[in-house]
Design an enzyme around this catalytic site. Sequence first.
Site, PDB file in Angstrom:
ATOM      1  N   ASN A   1     -61.667  -0.446  16.889  1.00  0.00           N
ATOM      2  CA  ASN A   1     -62.560  -0.137  17.839  1.00  0.00           C
ATOM      3  C   ASN A   1     -64.087   0.200  17.242  1.00  0.00           C
ATOM      4  O   ASN A   1     -65.134   0.052  17.913  1.00  0.00           O
ATOM      5  CB  ASN A   1     -62.170   1.058  18.651  1.00  0.00           C
ATOM      6  CG  ASN A   1     -63.249   1.564  19.827  1.00  0.00           C
ATOM      7  OD1 ASN A   1     -63.567   0.867  20.865  1.00  0.00           O
ATOM      8  ND2 ASN A   1     -63.669   2.681  19.444  1.00  0.00           N
TER       9      ASN A   1
ATOM     10  N   TYR B   1     -75.742  -7.759  15.029  1.00  0.00           N
ATOM     11  CA  TYR B   1     -74.511  -7.304  15.887  1.00  0.00           C
ATOM     12  C   TYR B   1     -73.602  -8.678  16.286  1.00  0.00           C
ATOM     13  O   TYR B   1     -72.427  -8.690  16.172  1.00  0.00           O
ATOM     14  CB  TYR B   1     -74.845  -6.476  17.110  1.00  0.00           C
ATOM     15  CG  TYR B   1     -73.721  -5.954  18.068  1.00  0.00           C
ATOM     16  CD1 TYR B   1     -73.019  -4.939  17.620  1.00  0.00           C
ATOM     17  CD2 TYR B   1     -73.652  -6.473  19.398  1.00  0.00           C
ATOM     18  CE1 TYR B   1     -71.862  -4.637  18.196  1.00  0.00           C
ATOM     19  CE2 TYR B   1     -72.638  -5.901  20.056  1.00  0.00           C
ATOM     20  CZ  TYR B   1     -71.747  -5.062  19.488  1.00  0.00           C
ATOM     21  OH  TYR B   1     -70.575  -4.563  20.307  1.00  0.00           O
TER      22      TYR B   1
ATOM     23  N   LYS C   1     -69.935  -9.413  15.388  1.00  0.00           N
ATOM     24  CA  LYS C   1     -68.745  -9.514  16.302  1.00  0.00           C
ATOM     25  C   LYS C   1     -68.318 -11.067  16.187  1.00  0.00           C
ATOM     26  O   LYS C   1     -66.994 -11.436  16.412  1.00  0.00           O
ATOM     27  CB  LYS C   1     -69.334  -9.396  17.701  1.00  0.00           C
ATOM     28  CG  LYS C   1     -69.494  -7.724  17.920  1.00  0.00           C
ATOM     29  CD  LYS C   1     -68.224  -6.980  17.541  1.00  0.00           C
ATOM     30  CE  LYS C   1     -68.513  -5.603  17.792  1.00  0.00           C
ATOM     31  NZ  LYS C   1     -67.319  -4.640  17.345  1.00  0.00           N
TER      32      LYS C   1
ATOM     33  N   VAL D   1     -70.148  -1.390  28.699  1.00  0.00           N
ATOM     34  CA  VAL D   1     -69.592   0.038  29.137  1.00  0.00           C
ATOM     35  C   VAL D   1     -70.742   0.946  28.952  1.00  0.00           C
ATOM     36  O   VAL D   1     -71.790   0.610  28.168  1.00  0.00           O
ATOM     37  CB  VAL D   1     -68.420   0.299  28.322  1.00  0.00           C
ATOM     38  CG1 VAL D   1     -67.699   1.396  28.573  1.00  0.00           C
ATOM     39  CG2 VAL D   1     -67.570  -0.962  28.306  1.00  0.00           C
TER      40      VAL D   1
ATOM     41  N   THR E   1     -72.089   3.429  27.572  1.00  0.00           N
ATOM     42  CA  THR E   1     -71.769   4.336  26.217  1.00  0.00           C
ATOM     43  C   THR E   1     -73.047   4.603  25.600  1.00  0.00           C
ATOM     44  O   THR E   1     -74.178   4.482  26.169  1.00  0.00           O
ATOM     45  CB  THR E   1     -70.918   3.673  25.372  1.00  0.00           C
ATOM     46  OG1 THR E   1     -71.274   2.347  24.768  1.00  0.00           O
ATOM     47  CG2 THR E   1     -69.572   3.211  25.993  1.00  0.00           C
TER      48      THR E   1
END
Length: 251
Positions: free
Chosen positions: A88, A156, A160, A189, A191
């Site tokens: 994660n 990023y 991914k 999300v 975060t």
Amino acid sequence: MTDKVIVLTGASRGLGAALAEALLAADTLLVTVSRKPNESLQKLARERGAQLLQIAADLSDPLKAVVGAEKVAAALPESASSYALINNAGMVQPLALAPQLTDGPAIASAFNLNVTAVILLTARFLATTEGRARNRRILNISSGAGRNPQPSWGVYCATKAALDMYTRVLNAEQRANGVRAVSLAPGVVDTDMQASIRNSDPARVPVQPRFAELHARGQLSAPAQVAARIAAYLRRDDFGQAEIDDIRNYD
């Protein structure tokens, strides 16, 4: 005898912390790997009578990631009926348009955390659990950014996308050995990662206004809600049938 063993990285905050709370159970040994221990998680484990082992490691440093992976391997009991690894931990920085991506160490740290550490931990997980149980699951927390290009997210998106392909390689190699791997996008999300994007300069991060608007409209998913759905996903009988997946497919 420990019935289930789950290894989780990035459990100190955000989605990882929420996932750790969702996974704590009396029949499970939860091994977390983060830069620092999560004291509230330790307290919750005591309240639930759950087994929790927290390993401190900076996974953005490959040498420290190797040490962390060895500690994880040493902590895995031989008698569990199932083993799962949830990769994660990840970072979205550096955020910049292609001509501005000149910070080599920052780029390397992102690849180290988002890709290299995953490969290192998975290697030790697979080698250590070989022959112990037929039920071995690997859940890589990916992102829609690995499947859809986003301006200023070059690093990023690339990491991914690499994670998605690595997951496919795992299945091609290891499925016959009882391993099932999934690269799962969790959706948008609420975060610290999202806060980092919202606080970015729109001139350098053109998608900043869109994510700021999502936050303003309350359209970001709560970490606890997403974590509960991912925990349920990990237990599905059909886990691994879709190797590149999105939790939003299971609303």
